[in-house]
Enzyme design. Structure first.
Site, PDB file in Angstrom:
ATOM      1  N   ASP A   4       0.835  -1.201   0.000  1.00  0.00           N
ATOM      2  CA  ASP A   4       0.000   0.000   0.000  1.00  0.00           C
ATOM      3  C   ASP A   4       0.875   1.260   0.000  1.00  0.00           C
ATOM      4  OD1 ASP A   4      -2.491   1.164  -0.073  1.00  0.00           O
ATOM      5  OD2 ASP A   4      -2.829   1.066   2.089  1.00  0.00           O
TER       6      ASP A   4
ATOM      7  N   HIS B 205      -4.600   3.049  -6.922  1.00  0.00           N
ATOM      8  CA  HIS B 205      -5.800   2.695  -6.149  1.00  0.00           C
ATOM      9  C   HIS B 205      -7.022   2.522  -7.048  1.00  0.00           C
ATOM     10  CE1 HIS B 205      -3.587   3.371  -2.424  1.00  0.00           C
ATOM     11  NE2 HIS B 205      -4.594   2.779  -1.801  1.00  0.00           N
TER      12      HIS B 205
ATOM     13  N   HIS C 107      -6.810  -0.909  -8.284  1.00  0.00           N
ATOM     14  CA  HIS C 107      -7.251  -1.773  -7.176  1.00  0.00           C
ATOM     15  C   HIS C 107      -8.777  -1.835  -7.127  1.00  0.00           C
ATOM     16  CE1 HIS C 107      -9.059  -1.927  -3.146  1.00  0.00           C
ATOM     17  NE2 HIS C 107      -8.192  -2.889  -2.894  1.00  0.00           N
TER      18      HIS C 107
ATOM     19  N   HIS D 200      -5.922  -5.706   0.185  1.00  0.00           N
ATOM     20  CA  HIS D 200      -5.803  -4.333  -0.319  1.00  0.00           C
ATOM     21  C   HIS D 200      -4.377  -3.950  -0.757  1.00  0.00           C
ATOM     22  CE1 HIS D 200      -6.791  -0.007  -0.558  1.00  0.00           C
ATOM     23  NE2 HIS D 200      -5.591   0.164  -0.056  1.00  0.00           N
TER      24      HIS D 200
HETATM   25 ZN   LIG Z   1      -4.518   1.961   0.126  1.00  0.00          ZN
END
Ligand SMILES: [Zn+2]
Length: 363
Positions: free
Chosen positions: A174, A257, A260, A273
């Site tokens: 992340d 993101h 994602h 995540h």
């Molecule tokens: Zn994140």
């Protein structure tokens, strides 16, 4: 008039082995009746230490709830009522992102100070002035922006580094994104003449975060697996918990993101995540036409710590959904619009396959 430079940060950040023992002294500065919010697995790890520190400082827990499984409005409203009834005056969020986000959202509703005590390193939610809200059936609802960040983030390395190593890897995945997303976001804001601009400080911290990951990430994973808390581990915990959140500074997601978010609709996706964001970061780099050498360096680092680089690493994906995922990634409401150039679903799809092809070639 040009836009305003803005960053929202926690008032204090303390990281080290055994720092939970300092909790009581800090709580005392802000209130006298603390209420703790946690999930079952996280809270039990720190409960005794939290209670001991609070008792010693003469500010025992007014109450606690250790049943958070998801950050939902139902749970937030239930806890708001509980905290009001007990007349608690400060919140303590302990655990992973969901518990901490719930505590922050409750503190926002009641305008009370909140302290975060993470029990693992998979997220940097602890210090952010936002809460990711889910529906009762576990679907993403919204990212709720808060008026304040926690007054204290207490990261006890003795706790977070003893959590399963996969959490540290997810946190690194992340954090990897911010070194690429924030500069892209900053450039897009500048081009759009947006009312809120990134700060130079945040951009610099993001670059530092990226360097820390590249320098110490592989060693930190080995050390955590061996049960050792070393300088490399402390450096990586700071990169995840402080630097990536500071660099994000309240806003700044972009392609990584968005990719994602797009991938979450693909049946068979089996990663968490941070792992999916790492793959999204590689896609982001392709979209930006970064040099092959630069992409390969990040890709090799991902492979070394076990972050996904091929599509098959993400799970047994139903590939017929990939075009839909690319389309979702380009939803105008999503963070792809924070890229400084137009990105089409076709570009995202090509970039996903390009990452996959490169990863297979250098393996
Ligand atoms: Zn994140």
């Amino acid at each position: 008039m040009s836009g305003a430079r803005k960053v929202i940060l926690p008032s204090r950040y303390i990281q080290g082995q055994g720092v939970i023992s300092q909790l009581g002294a800090h709580v005392k500065q802000h209130g006298s009746k603390p209420f703790a919010v946690g999930g079952r697995t996280g809270f039990v790890k720190v409960k005794a230490r939290i209670q001991a520190s609070l008792l010693q400082a003469g500010v025992p827990l007014a109450g606690y709830d250790d049943t958070v499984t998801e950050c939902t409005y139902a749970k937030i409203n239930e806890l708001v009522a509980k905290v009001e009834e007990l007349e608690a005056d400060i919140l303590i969020g302990c655990g992973g992102g969901k518990a901490v986000d719930t505590a922050k959202a409750v503190s926002e509703k009641l305008q009370l100070p909140v302290i975060s005590i993470p029990t693992q390193c998979a997220t940097n939610a602890d210090q952010m002035a936002d809460a990711v809200i889910f529906s009762d059936d576990h679907k993403f609802l919204e990212d709720l922006y808060l008026s304040q960040a926690p007054v204290l983030v207490l990261v006890d390395t003795e706790v977070v580094a003893r959590a399963p190593p996969r959490y540290l890897v997810q946190g690194m995945g992340d954090a990897l994104a911010c070194g690429f997303e924030k500069p892209a976001y900053a450039e897009a804001q500048r081009l759009k003449k947006a009312p809120v601009l990134a700060t130079t400080a945040a951009l610099e911290v993001n670059l530092r975060c990226f360097q820390t990951l590249m320098t110490h990430g592989i060693q930190a994973k080995k050390d955590v697996e061996a049960g050792k808390i070393t300088d490399a581990v402390e450096a990586i915990v700071e990169a995840i918990k402080l630097q990536s959140g500071f660099g994000f500074g309240g806003d700044g997601c972009a392609a990584a993101h968005a990719v994602h978010n797009g991938l979450t609709i693909v049946p068979g996706l089996a990663r968490k995540h941070g792992e999916i964001v790492a793959f999204g970061t590689l896609v982001h780099m392709i979209l930006e036409k970064r040099s092959m050498g630069e992409i390969e360096r990040v890709m090799r680092w991902c492979m070394a710590i076990g972050l996904p680089t091929r599509l098959e690493d993400l799970g047994k994906l139903d590939m017929s959904y990939l075009p839909k995922a690319a389309e979702k990634a380009c939803d105008p409401k999503d963070s792809m619009s924070n890229m400084p150039f137009d990105v089409s679903p076709g570009m995202v799809l090509d970039a996903m396959y390009e990452v996959d092809r490169m990863a297979k070639a250098i393996r």
